[in-house]
Design an enzyme around this catalytic site. Structure first.
Site, short mmCIF file in Angstrom:
data_model
loop_
_atom_site.label_atom_id
_atom_site.label_comp_id
_atom_site.label_asym_id
_atom_site.label_seq_id
_atom_site.Cartn_x
_atom_site.Cartn_y
_atom_site.Cartn_z
N ILE A 109 -5.97 -3.16 5.74
CA ILE A 109 -5.41 -4.48 6.04
C ILE A 109 -6.53 -5.45 6.43
O ILE A 109 -7.52 -5.05 7.04
CB ILE A 109 -4.36 -4.33 7.17
N ILE A 118 1.75 -8.15 5.27
CA ILE A 118 2.22 -9.53 5.04
C ILE A 118 1.02 -10.44 5.28
O ILE A 118 0.45 -10.45 6.37
CB ILE A 118 3.39 -9.87 5.96
N CYS A 123 2.91 -16.33 5.35
CA CYS A 123 4.37 -16.53 5.40
C CYS A 123 4.57 -17.98 5.82
O CYS A 123 4.05 -18.41 6.85
CB CYS A 123 4.95 -15.57 6.42
N LEU A 177 3.13 -4.64 8.21
CA LEU A 177 2.12 -5.00 9.20
C LEU A 177 1.67 -6.41 8.91
O LEU A 177 1.60 -6.81 7.74
CB LEU A 177 0.91 -4.06 9.10
N PHE A 183 0.86 -1.18 0.00
CA PHE A 183 0.00 0.00 0.00
C PHE A 183 0.91 1.24 0.00
O PHE A 183 1.10 1.88 1.05
CB PHE A 183 -0.89 0.01 1.24
N PHE A 205 2.74 1.44 3.92
CA PHE A 205 3.04 0.13 4.54
C PHE A 205 2.71 -1.01 3.59
O PHE A 205 2.05 -0.82 2.56
CB PHE A 205 2.27 -0.03 5.86
N TYR A 232 -7.76 -10.56 11.09
CA TYR A 232 -7.94 -12.00 11.36
C TYR A 232 -8.24 -12.20 12.84
O TYR A 232 -7.53 -11.69 13.70
CB TYR A 232 -6.66 -12.79 11.01
N TYR A 279 1.32 -19.11 17.01
CA TYR A 279 2.55 -19.91 16.96
C TYR A 279 3.68 -19.18 16.23
O TYR A 279 4.83 -19.59 16.30
CB TYR A 279 2.29 -21.25 16.27
N ALA A 280 3.32 -18.17 15.52
CA ALA A 280 4.34 -17.50 14.70
C ALA A 280 4.86 -16.21 15.32
O ALA A 280 5.76 -15.58 14.79
CB ALA A 280 3.77 -17.21 13.32
#
Ligand code: ACO
Length: 764
Positions: free
Chosen positions: A571, A505, A508, A540, A497, A502, A574, A546-547
């Site tokens: 964005i 992501i 991944c 961002l 963007f 920014f 989630y 877990y990540a």
């Protein structure tokens, strides 16, 4: 991102005594023997030179307009007995005479060559040489299939034809002329030898010089791939930049090897790091492969050199070629005292005119991709370690014997180190790819996108597969993909963007059997560099639980630097995931960062070791603390002063900028009025001090200091003191101790420190 190996480029046998150049249009022109093209032209030229004069005139007449009165428009004499294909490439055996009429205009051959009547044999032979080059290029134009190459051949063909008509010297009318980048490849490799090996004993250094020479010769005969071949092989490339270099290489290096009427230059002398970067990985791979294949044919005296030393030499050089901070590409690179230049091939076009390359008067060209951290001119501050000492230490720590290769992969090595090496060796590749609705889909990219969709689906099981597919194939999203053995093993899908400052992501992941090998870190580092290049400095992401650990290690935090208004609504949100951000520093070469830190640590370690070796005395430990003392001044620690520690800088830092300004102004005025200040009043003039600016990298003088003070540059006393100290240090570095200047520096320095102490800026 790395160039990957794939197509074969022409390369000469590495152990062979005579390196064999490849002919232009080697793909199809004039048979398969590469050297054959050049040899055949040379033989033809020799034959033509010894032909009778009418024969020569006939040849030149073909390229000369008719001079008959009455403004004949015929632009080249044509024989009554036409050759099978125009223009003929062989000499005709039939006799020619000047009375023979032209098939087009009916005027005689003599009418076409009246302008040549009085020219010398030498000039005639020169023109005939151009004629044969024209004919050779004509064949090349017709046989070449690659459009870019064909176009260059055609331009050169026209240029040579014009120079026959005008009886001039062929001059390439390019916008820029060689050298195209400074320092040249040759200079860079020279610097590399100085930088890494100047500490070696002379015999070993000789071996290194031989390797360097061999390497440079290889480049000079390297057949560059065409821009279209490269486009297919390397996706994220500066295609226009490569094409420009390819064209220059054809015009100035490659074609002139065969058409010697064109001025010829060595690739290593007119190109710099940019071209080297575009060929190095493939070249290294092929050279090593070739060495392995030909190892039994190598002469015994060359075997160790080529099989043992050459691979190591190439690996070390590769580091410097791709490094963002290597000093060997700096125009200010200081050659060590012990080294010499690497002689490559005497008698070439530039060796005859070395000033073209060595002169500083030429226009300075910026590297194609200037990197913000390439700030070799950044001044060092007072109390710095001498540059010579750092260079000396650097030379020892980069000695391959000093850092065993295995240590790179030891428990202490950085997480991304193994991945970085694999990338250098061509084992893995990184490509930013995406789907496009405008362009014809590229099969390989589509295959990789499908591969990415699979990796993401397996590694992120909570994400609906359809959702992953939609985003991976959405043209607004891109994915940095990690390829190993032609297969996708990981990637980061993102959406930029730019207007909001920014990038989001989105996914991944690295495939399970390849995790925890450093690929995730190296991927992220590449993504950071990609964004710095595109001037977006914030990431961002919604990290799943877990990540979070992984993202933290990549510099992400929950403390978001981007204002909310910039990303809300942009964005994707989630549930159950944590929003994390990462601010990029454009001056960090992320993919090299761990190596730089490692080198810095090594340098400091070695410097400490050296200092310790100088101070042999061991003092007993301090016992005062056991006796209840809570604090002691540092200088009271036995031995501390012997280490070179000085309480410099300890003193009053004036917080009020106006007060600091007026204090510094007073001190500077005192210094300027001192009787020993006269040598330092203005910048040193080049004419008065030969070579001054080669020796002194950071010049300083009292006038510059006054200007800096006026512009409020001195925001701390330390900056001011550092500049003043620089004046004295420079003077003592350039002038001998018995000189007047040296004495002035000592006296003025003493006076300066008295004034500084009086003002309370350092402790008395
Ligand atoms: N939690 C904590 N630390 C981790 C995790 C984790 N889940 N995964 C890796 N690390 C650590 C590694 O131990 C290593 O630490 P170290 O340098 O101290 O040894 C460091 O992170 C980096 O390791 P790499 O080897 O460079 O990373 P790797 O190649 O394993 O890739 C990745 C990391 C992408 C997270 C991989 O483990 C993976 O695919 N995991 C499953 C998918 C996933 O969870 N993706 C992120 C979801 S969130 C999102 O996509 C926006």
């Amino acid at each position: 991102m790395a160039d990957n190996a794939g197509m074969q480029q022409g390369s000469p046998a590495i152990g062979a005594a005579g390196l064999v150049p490849a002919a232009p249009g080697a793909g199809g022109t004039e048979g398969s023997g590469a050297a054959g093209g050049s040899a055949r032209i040379a033989v033809k030229k020799a034959q033509l030179r010894s032909s009778p004069r009418p024969k020569k005139l006939e040849k030149l007449g073909v390229y000369s307009s008719c001079k008959a009165e009455g403004a004949c428009k015929c632009n080249g004499w044509k024989s009554q007995n036409p050759p099978p294909t125009p223009p003929r490439t062989d000499q005709q055996s039939s006799a020619v005479n000047l009375q023979e009429p032209c098939r087009s205009c009916s005027h005689t051959l003599g009418d076409h060559v009246t302008h040549l009547e009085n020219i010398s044999e030498e000039e005639m032979n020169r023109l005939l040489g151009i004629v044969l080059d024209v004919e050779y290029l004509y064949t090349c134009v017709h046989k070449e299939e690659d459009a870019d190459t064909k176009q260059v051949y055609f331009s050169l063909f026209k240029l040579l034809r014009k120079s026959i008509v005008q009886m001039g010297k062929p001059m390439l009318e390019a916008q820029d002329s060689p050298p195209f980048e400074k320092p040249s490849i040759e200079q860079g490799v020279n610097n590399f030898v100085q930088y890494k090996f100047s500490h070696l004993p002379s015999k070993e250094r000789q071996t290194i010089m031989e390797l360097a020479k061999m390497f440079l010769n290889q480049i000079n005969y390297w057949q560059l791939e065409t821009p279209s071949q490269r486009r297919q092989r390397v996706l994220n490339d500066d295609a226009a930049g490569y094409k420009a270099n390819y064209t220059r290489w054809l015009c100035y290096c490659n074609v002139p090897q065969f058409c010697d009427s064109l001025p010829r230059y060595e690739t290593t002398q007119i190109f710099g790091r940019t071209l080297l970067r575009s060929v190095f990985t493939v070249m290294r791979k092929q050279l090593l492969e070739q060495a392995r294949q030909e190892k039994d044919k190598l002469p015994p005296e060359k075997r160790t050199l080529i099989l043992t030393h050459f691979p190591k030499f190439l690996s070390m050089l590769e580091e410097e070629v791709y490094s963002h901070s290597s000093p060997i590409w700096s125009q200010d690179f200081l050659a060590g005292a012990s080294g010499g230049q690497i002689p490559i091939r005497p008698g070439n076009a530039l060796a005859d005119r070395p000033s073209e390359l060595t002169s500083d008067s030429g226009e300075k060209r910026k590297p194609t991709e200037p990197l913000p951290h390439e700030d070799s001119k950044r001044p060092r501050v007072v109390g710095d370690i001498p540059l010579e000492l750092i260079n000396e230490v650097m030379a020892t720590i980069t000695d391959p014997a000093a850092i065993p290769e295995t240590s790179l992969l030891s428990a202490h090595s950085a997480r991304d180190e193994a991945a970085r090496l694999e990338e250098r060796r061509g084992v893995i590749e990184f490509h930013v790819i995406g789907n496009s609705l405008n362009q014809k889909p590229n099969k390989r990219i589509l295959m990789w996108l499908v591969g990415l969709q699979n990796v993401f689906s397996h590694q992120l099981p909570r994400m609906p597969k359809e959702y992953i597919t939609r985003l991976v194939f959405d043209p607004k999203h891109k994915t940095l993909s990690l390829i190993k053995d032609g297969r996708v093993i990981g990637g980061i899908c993102f959406r930029m963007f730019p207007s909001q400052g920014f990038t989001e992501i989105v996914f991944c992941a690295v495939t399970s059997n390849e995790q925890v090998k450093g690929y995730g870190t190296h991927l992220m580092n590449h993504l950071k560099e990609y964004h710095i290049k595109h001037e977006i400095l914030n990431f961002l992401t919604y990290a799943d639980e877990y990540a979070i650990g992984y993202f933290k290690k990549q510099g992400f935090s929950k403390d978001i630097k981007v204002p909310k208004a910039k990303y809300v609504g942009y964005i994707k949100d989630y549930e159950g995931a944590t929003l994390m951000g990462c601010e990029l520093n454009p001056s960090i070469p992320y993919t090299e960062f761990s190596v730089i830190i490692k080198k810095q640590k090594e340098i400091i370690k070695k410097l400490i070791e050296r200092k310790q070796a100088q101070i042999r005395k061991v003092y007993p430990g301090l016992s005062c603390f056991k006796e209840g003392v809570r604090q002691i001044p540092i200088e009271s620690i036995p031995g501390i002063r012997e280490t070179g520690w000085k309480p410099v800088g300890k003193g009053k830092e004036l917080k009020d900028p106006d007060q600091l300004y007026s204090t510094l102004k007073t001190i500077l005025q005192h210094v300027k009025s001192h009787q020993n200040a006269w040598p330092f009043m203005e910048p040193v003039k080049k004419t008065e001090a030969p070579g001054y600016y080669q020796v002194i990298r950071f010049p300083m003088d009292l006038k510059t200091m006054s200007e800096r003070l006026k512009s409020r540059y001195y925001t701390t006393r330390k900056l001011f003191m550092a500049d003043m100290q620089r004046i004295f240090t420079n003077c003592r570095e350039y002038n001998p101790p018995e000189s007047e200047y040296y004495k002035c520096a000592n006296l003025l320095e003493k006076f300066f420190y008295t004034k500084i102490k009086e003002a309370g800026l350092i402790e008395k």
